[in-house]
Write an enzyme that holds these catalytic residues in place. Structure first.
Site, short mmCIF file in Angstrom:
data_model
loop_
_atom_site.label_atom_id
_atom_site.label_comp_id
_atom_site.label_asym_id
_atom_site.label_seq_id
_atom_site.Cartn_x
_atom_site.Cartn_y
_atom_site.Cartn_z
N ARG A 15 12.86 51.07 30.37
CA ARG A 15 12.50 51.14 28.94
C ARG A 15 11.02 51.52 28.76
NH1 ARG A 15 8.71 49.39 25.56
NH2 ARG A 15 8.68 47.41 26.67
N ASP A 16 10.11 50.64 29.11
CA ASP A 16 8.68 50.92 28.87
C ASP A 16 8.25 52.12 29.69
OD1 ASP A 16 6.17 50.60 27.81
OD2 ASP A 16 5.83 48.58 28.58
N HIS A 207 2.19 40.90 30.34
CA HIS A 207 2.69 42.30 30.37
C HIS A 207 1.45 43.19 30.47
CE1 HIS A 207 5.57 45.47 28.65
NE2 HIS A 207 4.39 46.05 28.46
N HIS A 209 -0.48 46.66 31.45
CA HIS A 209 -0.54 48.07 31.82
C HIS A 209 -1.78 48.23 32.71
CE1 HIS A 209 2.63 49.91 29.19
NE2 HIS A 209 2.58 48.68 28.71
N CYS A 240 2.74 54.02 26.73
CA CYS A 240 3.27 53.70 25.41
C CYS A 240 3.06 54.92 24.55
CB CYS A 240 2.57 52.49 24.81
SG CYS A 240 3.13 52.15 23.13
N ASN A 249 2.96 50.49 33.13
CA ASN A 249 2.82 49.08 33.47
C ASN A 249 2.39 48.99 34.93
OD1 ASN A 249 5.32 49.40 31.59
ND2 ASN A 249 4.52 47.36 31.23
P1 HMG Z 1 10.67 53.69 9.58
O1 HMG Z 1 10.68 55.20 9.52
O2 HMG Z 1 9.59 52.96 8.88
O3 HMG Z 1 12.08 53.06 9.22
O4 HMG Z 1 10.66 53.29 11.11
P2 HMG Z 1 13.00 53.12 7.97
O5 HMG Z 1 13.65 51.79 7.87
O6 HMG Z 1 12.26 53.68 6.77
O7 HMG Z 1 14.10 54.19 8.44
C1 HMG Z 1 13.81 55.55 8.67
C2 HMG Z 1 14.94 56.20 9.44
O8 HMG Z 1 15.06 55.57 10.73
C3 HMG Z 1 16.30 56.02 8.78
O9 HMG Z 1 17.08 57.15 9.14
C4 HMG Z 1 16.86 54.81 9.45
O10 HMG Z 1 18.26 54.76 9.42
C5 HMG Z 1 16.37 55.00 10.87
P3 HMG Z 1 17.23 58.44 8.18
O11 HMG Z 1 17.81 57.88 6.91
O12 HMG Z 1 15.84 59.01 8.00
O13 HMG Z 1 18.15 59.33 8.97
N1 HMG Z 1 16.26 53.74 11.63
C6 HMG Z 1 16.79 53.56 12.86
N2 HMG Z 1 17.49 54.37 13.67
C7 HMG Z 1 17.88 53.86 14.86
N3 HMG Z 1 17.60 52.61 15.26
C8 HMG Z 1 16.91 51.77 14.46
C9 HMG Z 1 16.47 52.24 13.21
N4 HMG Z 1 15.77 51.67 12.21
C10 HMG Z 1 15.66 52.60 11.24
N5 HMG Z 1 16.64 50.54 14.89
C11 HMG Z 1 11.10 51.81 12.97
C12 HMG Z 1 10.62 51.93 11.54
C13 HMG Z 1 10.76 50.43 13.47
C14 HMG Z 1 12.60 52.07 13.02
C15 HMG Z 1 10.38 52.92 13.79
O14 HMG Z 1 9.00 52.82 13.57
C16 HMG Z 1 10.66 52.81 15.26
O15 HMG Z 1 11.79 53.00 15.71
N6 HMG Z 1 9.64 52.52 16.06
C17 HMG Z 1 9.85 52.35 17.49
C18 HMG Z 1 8.57 52.26 18.18
C19 HMG Z 1 8.79 52.02 19.66
O16 HMG Z 1 9.91 51.97 20.18
N7 HMG Z 1 7.67 51.89 20.36
C20 HMG Z 1 7.67 51.65 21.77
C21 HMG Z 1 8.13 50.26 22.12
S1 HMG Z 1 6.89 49.00 21.87
C22 HMG Z 1 5.97 49.02 23.29
O17 HMG Z 1 6.12 49.89 24.12
C23 HMG Z 1 5.02 47.87 23.56
C24 HMG Z 1 5.56 46.88 24.58
O18 HMG Z 1 5.85 47.50 25.82
C25 HMG Z 1 4.55 45.76 24.84
C26 HMG Z 1 3.16 46.29 25.16
O19 HMG Z 1 2.97 47.12 26.04
O20 HMG Z 1 2.26 45.82 24.46
C27 HMG Z 1 6.85 46.23 24.08
MG MG Z 2 4.33 48.03 27.33
#
Ligand code: HMG
Ligand code: MG
Length: 300
Positions: A15-16, A207, A209, A240, A249
């Site tokens: 995933r990450d 966690h 990186h 990320c 990571n």
């Molecule tokens: P948004 O655009 O604000 O959401 O995104 P919305 O509710 O306005 O919806 C917009 C569109 O997205 C719509 O579709 C929804 O249906 C769809 P449209 O009508 O335009 O066709 N939608 C989704 N589709 C699939 N799955 C969903 C979903 N939700 C809405 N769950 C949202 C908000 C949170 C969805 C967006 O910003 C997003 O997906 N962000 C993901 C960011 C991400 O994955 N980042 C990486 C992971 S975090 C990380 O790596 C850190 C970590 O490792 C820890 C660390 O290192 O610190 C965990």
């Molecule tokens: Mg991370």
């Protein structure tokens, strides 16, 4: 503080790690990676994410990956779910454990999930309710605990407050993420001291990186603070998408080598792990990010 006798490693490479790869990676290659990791003895693998494919295209096939892996008893196969829509998709894919993710920095929260920290926590409430109803465990993440790519300094009290909210909401564990890998051993100890005053340390994870090459030192410092769960990524994959320049990571192989040297039990086979990492690096056609793997493979 004495060191723990055993440590649980949470493998986040599929995933990450892979979320940050630009090139297409087939479902079959992702499935093989997960199966290789569990064959090496990892008991917890974060397999994918149910996030918007517009935001993170690489995770779009997560349901197919869940359908393809060999799910073995006693192993946790988890996925990220940022909202109820993501939770429902995860449920549909048969996922038994999800992770929600918040940030300790307002700027990062906006860039990563398009809402404020407060709004993100509110979005998690229905996720927690649905998870309880379906008997699904939820892990929580806090990002940017030792620095933010957009706002720089992050207040440790803010880290502790977000972690405490996730804990109070029902996350069984909160993983504290140095998303951009800027932390040092001293800063890590201080962070766990401050957060540990609000959330019991047995419910906290680290966690790290490795952008600045400090992750192993930070893990050792965290062990001294009584932390016994760490997230890592095979071959040091990843980064990320919302933290420019952040490398992957800390490599699972390198963490395992550290822990083996300390006589800390993990249940993981280093040779099999190295093979799993090297295989995915060959698929991705990129150098192996684990120093231990590189050293061992050079000798082979
Ligand atoms: P948004 O655009 O604000 O959401 O995104 P919305 O509710 O306005 O919806 C917009 C569109 O997205 C719509 O579709 C929804 O249906 C769809 P449209 O009508 O335009 O066709 N939608 C989704 N589709 C699939 N799955 C969903 C979903 N939700 C809405 N769950 C949202 C908000 C949170 C969805 C967006 O910003 C997003 O997906 N962000 C993901 C960011 C991400 O994955 N980042 C990486 C992971 S975090 C990380 O790596 C850190 C970590 O490792 C820890 C660390 O290192 O610190 C965990
Ligand atoms: Mg991370």
């Amino acid at each position: 503080m004495t060191l723990p006798t055993s440590v649980r490693l949470v493998e986040v490479g599929p995933r990450d790690g892979l979320q940050n790869e630009k090139q297409p990676i087939s479902v079959a290659d992702k499935v093989r990676l997960v199966d290789d990791l569990t064959a090496a003895g990892l008991a917890y693998v974060e397999v994918g994410s149910f996030v918007s494919p517009k935001w993170v295209p690489q995770m779009a096939g997560s349901a197919e990956v869940f359908a393809g892996i060999q799910q073995k008893p006693g192993i946790t196969y988890a996925a990220l779910a940022p909202n109820l829509k993501g939770f429902e998709a995860a449920l549909e894919a048969g996922v038994k454990e999800v992770a929600v993710f918040a940030a300790a920095s307002e700027a990062f929260s906006q860039k990563n999930i398009n809402c404020s920290i407060k709004e993100s926590l509110e979005r998690f409430v229905p996720v927690m309710d649905a998870a309880r109803e379906h008997d699904i465990r939820v892990r929580g993440y806090v990002s940017c605990v030792l620095g933010c790519p957009y706002q720089g300094e992050v207040d440790l009290q803010q880290v502790a407050a977000v972690a405490a909210e996730l804990d109070a909401m029902g996350c069984y564990e909160v993983s504290l993420g140095d998303t951009i890998g800027v932390g040092t051993a001293g800063a890590s100890r201080k962070m766990f001291e401050v957060v540990g005053a609000r959330v019991p340390r047995e419910r906290l994870a680290g966690h790290f990186h490795d952008t600045y090459g400090q992750a192993l030192a930070n893990i050792y410092a965290s062990l001294l603070e009584g932390i016994a769960v760490f997230d890592s990524s095979v071959a040091g994959l990843g980064g990320c998408p919302y933290a420019k320049g952040a490398t992957g990571n800390v490599a699972t192989e390198d963490v395992l080598y550290l822990l083996n040297g300390l006589g800390i039990h993990t249940g993981i086979d280093l040779d099999k792990l190295i093979d799993a990492g090297q295989r995915i690096c060959t698929v991705l056609d990129k150098p192996n990010g684990s120093r231990v793997a590189r050293a061992r493979l050079a000798k082979a």
